[in-house]
Design an enzyme around this catalytic site. Structure first.
Site: not given
Lengths: 511, 287
Positions: A215, A267-269, A271-272, A289, A323, A421
């Site tokens: 995606k 993506g972002s931490t 969402v991770g 990542e 990132c 960030e």
């Protein structure tokens, strides 16, 4: 004593022994008053962009189950570029079934060498269509054409080329072990390097014998669907690569799908962490990542001019949507004033504007959402009492989302703009006295993705790089990428590595 | 038989190179396989977990900075000390109900396994590190580095061998750890702490707690200063709890399902690699 002589004297004695200085050392790069750049736009005439795009499932373009579409805009013009299918769990299920079928029936049975040859074909076709892909990348994501042309697209091809060669050599990658593919991989990628991140994900997955459902980010789906065309042109067996477009919910449907064996997310931490939590208790492998707040440490014995270039590259490359950006400058006290002065001068020469113009250094912010987020952080920085400085040389275009290169001085380690960030062209500057203090400050965030060290002393590089808790260290350089070079974070910047031999691990089970 | 009364041992914990009791002053009864009470063990609490993590973090800088050669020597020293105390451990395992022959086998294999990992400390970075031939003119190399503080949830089977199989690869790789010892068989773990203490392992590198797993797993796996969790308890609820807690701070989690700690799958460098991070360093090449 004039200002200039004082400064020269201070510089001459900063490192204990006098250094020769050029009489022009303090001259300002005042290009703007000599001439203005004429526009040098890259032509987008030959690029075909359809009004509407479908998912790419099981080797063909497939109308979404719910028949819903979302619009994607060009962030430099705010005009609608195309419509993309909104992926639902039905679409994801269809894609996973196609990927499973392709894995069971075709891809896992194909000799490794033949698998590799398909990937080589893809690499070549990306090279062949490089200019077209670069232009689309810049139109869709706002990044300067120079970057998409010279970095994103060539590197994407290089990743496919590199991993293609691994396909029939995996027996040599893991001493004492035999590598088996994990099966169907669900991959979710961000909007900052759309095609390149696709390459980071798909190339190693296919090389190791997996099939994928990918995606792209909702604001940058276009090159992924161009890539789907390439898969078709390359004759890649149906279902080996499936692309489902959509936003967060589509991603969640991939993460939650029971027949996916591995999740790869960039993506972002924030969402991770949600993804890691929703995978709790399952047997799915995953790599993450995530975000970063990269320290860029400048020691007194660094070459100041090179360091200034490095700082600019570290934070303003790709509008700071990186990132691993060097978003926290740590500069040793003795050279702080001089370095910041030079940095400010250099910032004046940066051209912010039309991403398709070959002179442009800083393009458009990727989306309105991100534009607002960056501006919020700039507000926060000001409210936290930091001193802001923005370059003034470029007149920002009337339309589109553009942000001036921004630096903050007078910040504290605990400030939000230092800890969080921002993902934009915003740099915070702190000073330090001793190497220990630099390391302490550098490591003092929850992140650990990348960092920079600038010094002329080799032993200092090794000492500091060993102490930085981050997955990548750039010494006297910054923001360099290569398919042979593993990339990934410590701490809350993620789990696992992408690139290089290490990037094969997430896609195999070792027996 | 003489009439001499045996001197019984008080089993405490091993934290920061010392042997404190649980801050709660609570204990629980440890029984052998015949359901006979053999000792009281400390019933550690959330506070004990936090103290242990603090000790592990404090020790991390020194231990991860030791040379690979030195870490190898320290691991070898642990093996030497264990070899010298074989009889004590055999007796302890027998006390828990193990047959004599099995107990001897377990202790001897434990010693050998320590030596196996002692030998890896200065080799795995060579096997798994790389020099990367990047296309630009840079020198680029990747090396493994320790993840940091690892929380270990130990197994109830083979109480000595399993704990050594779990600790050895973790500390060989330069990590420090906090171990929740087997709930039913914690005694060999505590005694192993005495071996560690007598070896050259710096205090805090290995911290051993005993108690009810249910009271500690949650706190250990959600602690923000723990970087990774190695879990051997294979029930779905525990696994899910650990995974969910890990997501709070992106911890690395390895679930390790073993029924037979004697088999040689427990001797391989990939177990060291489970708790390593890869660091890649770039430098321009030029004059």
């Amino acid at each position: 004593m004039s200002e200039k002589t004082k400064e020269n004297e201070a510089e001459a004695t900063a490192n204990g022994s006098p250094k020769p200085t050029s009489p022009n050392a303090d001259l300002k790069h005042d290009f703007a008053s000599f001439w203005n750049y004429s526009p040098a736009p890259e032509s987008s005439d030959f690029v075909e962009i359809r009004k509407q795009y479908q998912h790419y499932i099981d080797g063909s373009f497939s109308v979404p189950a719910k028949k819903r579409y979302f619009k994607s805009i060009n962030p430099a013009t705010e005009e609608v570029l195309a419509e993309f299918a909104e992926g639902t769990s039905e679409d994801v299920d269809k894609a996973v079934k196609a990927a499973r079928k392709a894995y069971d029936k075709v891809w896992s049975k194909l000799p490794a060498r033949e698998r590799g040859k398909y990937i080589y074909r893809i690499a070549r076709m990306i090279q062949e269509r490089a200019r077209e892909l670069a232009i689309i990348e810049s139109m869709d994501g706002g990044k300067p054409i120079r970057e998409s042309r010279d970095v994103d697209v060539p590197l994407a091809a290089a990743y496919f080329f590199y991993y293609a060669g691994w396909a029939d050599k995996l027996d040599y990658a893991f001493p004492g072990r035999k590598a088996e593919p994990v099966g169907v991989c669900g991959q979710i990628i961000p909007w900052n390097f759309p095609l390149l991140m696709l390459a980071w994900k798909i190339a190693p997955a296919l090389a190791t014998g997996n099939t994928v459902v990918l995606k792209p980010a909702e604001t940058t789906s276009l090159t992924a669907l161009k890539f789907a065309e390439i898969c078709m042109d390359a004759g890649l067996p149906a279902g080996v690569v499936n692309i489902v477009t959509g936003a967060g919910q589509t991603g969640a449907a991939i993460v939650d799908h029971p027949d996916i064996n591995k999740i790869a997310f960039t993506g972002s931490t924030e969402v991770g962490k949600i993804i890691q939590k929703s995978l709790a208790g399952t047997d799915k492998k995953f790599t993450l990542e995530l975000g970063g707040k990269g320290p860029n440490i400048i020691f007194e014995d660094a070459s100041v001019d090179q360091a200034v270039e490095g700082i600019v590259n570290a934070i303003f490359f790709n509008q700071g949507h990186v990132c691993c950006a060097g978003s926290r400058l740590l500069v040793q006290e003795g050279i702080a004033d001089k370095l910041i002065k030079k940095l400010k001068q250099r910032m004046e020469t940066l051209i912010v504007g039309d991403p398709l113009d070959k002179n442009t250094d800083i393009g458009a912010i990727n989306s309105k959402m991100q534009f607002n987020k960056i501006n919020e952080y700039i507000e926060i920085g000001i409210k936290e009492g930091a001193t802001i400085h923005q370059s003034n040389s470029s007149n920002l275009p009337d339309k589109g989302y553009f942000c001036k290169p921004t630096i903050f001085t007078g910040v504290a380690q605990s400030n939000r703009i230092v800890q969080e960030e921002i993902f934009g062209p915003v740099l915070t500057i702190q000073t330090f006295r001793t190497p220990e203090e630099a390391v302490e400050k550098a490591n003092n965030t929850p992140y650990g993705l990348a960092g920079g060290i600038w010094t002329d002393k080799g032993s200092k590089i090794f000492k500091i790089s060993q102490k930085l808790r981050s997955g990548v260290v750039w010494a006297n350089t910054f923001n360099k990428f290569d398919p042979t070079s593993p990339f990934g974070g410590y701490k809350e910047s993620g789990v696992g590595r992408e690139g290089g031999l290490h990037g094969l691990y997430p896609y195999v089970n070792l027996k | 038989m003489s009439d001499r009364i045996d001197v019984l041992k008080t089993y405490k914990t091993y934290v920061g190179g010392k042997f404190p009791r649980s801050e709660s002053d609570r204990t629980y009864k440890v029984k052998n396989s015949n359901d006979k009470i053999v000792a009281n063990a400390c019933r550690c609490t959330r506070k004990d977990v936090r103290d242990a993590v603090l000790a592990a973090r404090a020790a991390s800088k020194d231990w991860s900075g030791r040379s690979a050669y030195n870490r190898g020597q320290v691991l070898y020293r642990i093996a030497e000390m264990l070899e010298g105390r074989k009889d004590q451990f055999i007796k302890e395992l027998e006390l828990l109900g193990m047959k004599s022959k099995e107990a001897i086998y377990e202790v001897e294999l434990s010693v050998d396994r320590l030596i196996y990992y002692a030998g890896w400390t200065d080799k795995y970075p060579q096997v798994f590190g790389t020099v990367n031939p990047v296309a630009s003119s840079h020198f680029n190399f990747s090396t493994p580095e320790p993840t940091g503080v690892v929380g270990i949830i130990a197994s109830d089977t083979d109480p000595l061998l399993s704990i050594i199989s779990l600790i050895a690869p973790v500390i060989a790789g330069g990590n420090t750890c906090v171990i929740l010892a087997s709930e039913s068989n914690p005694l060999p773990a505590v005694s192993f702490g005495e071996v560690l203490h007598a070896s050259d392992v710096p205090g805090g590198v290995v911290n051993i707690l005993t108690g009810y797993r249910e009271e500690m797993v949650d706190h250990l796996s959600s602690h923000m200063d723990v970087n990774a969790v190695l879990n051997t308890i294979f029930d779905k609820k525990t696994r899910k709890l650990i995974d969910e807690n890990a997501s709070i701070s992106v911890k690395r989690v390895v679930h390790y399902d073993s029924k037979n700690w004697a088999d040689d799958t427990h001797e391989n460098p990939y177990l060291i690699l489970d708790f390593q991070e890869t660091k890649t360093t770039w430098h321009p090449v030029g004059v």
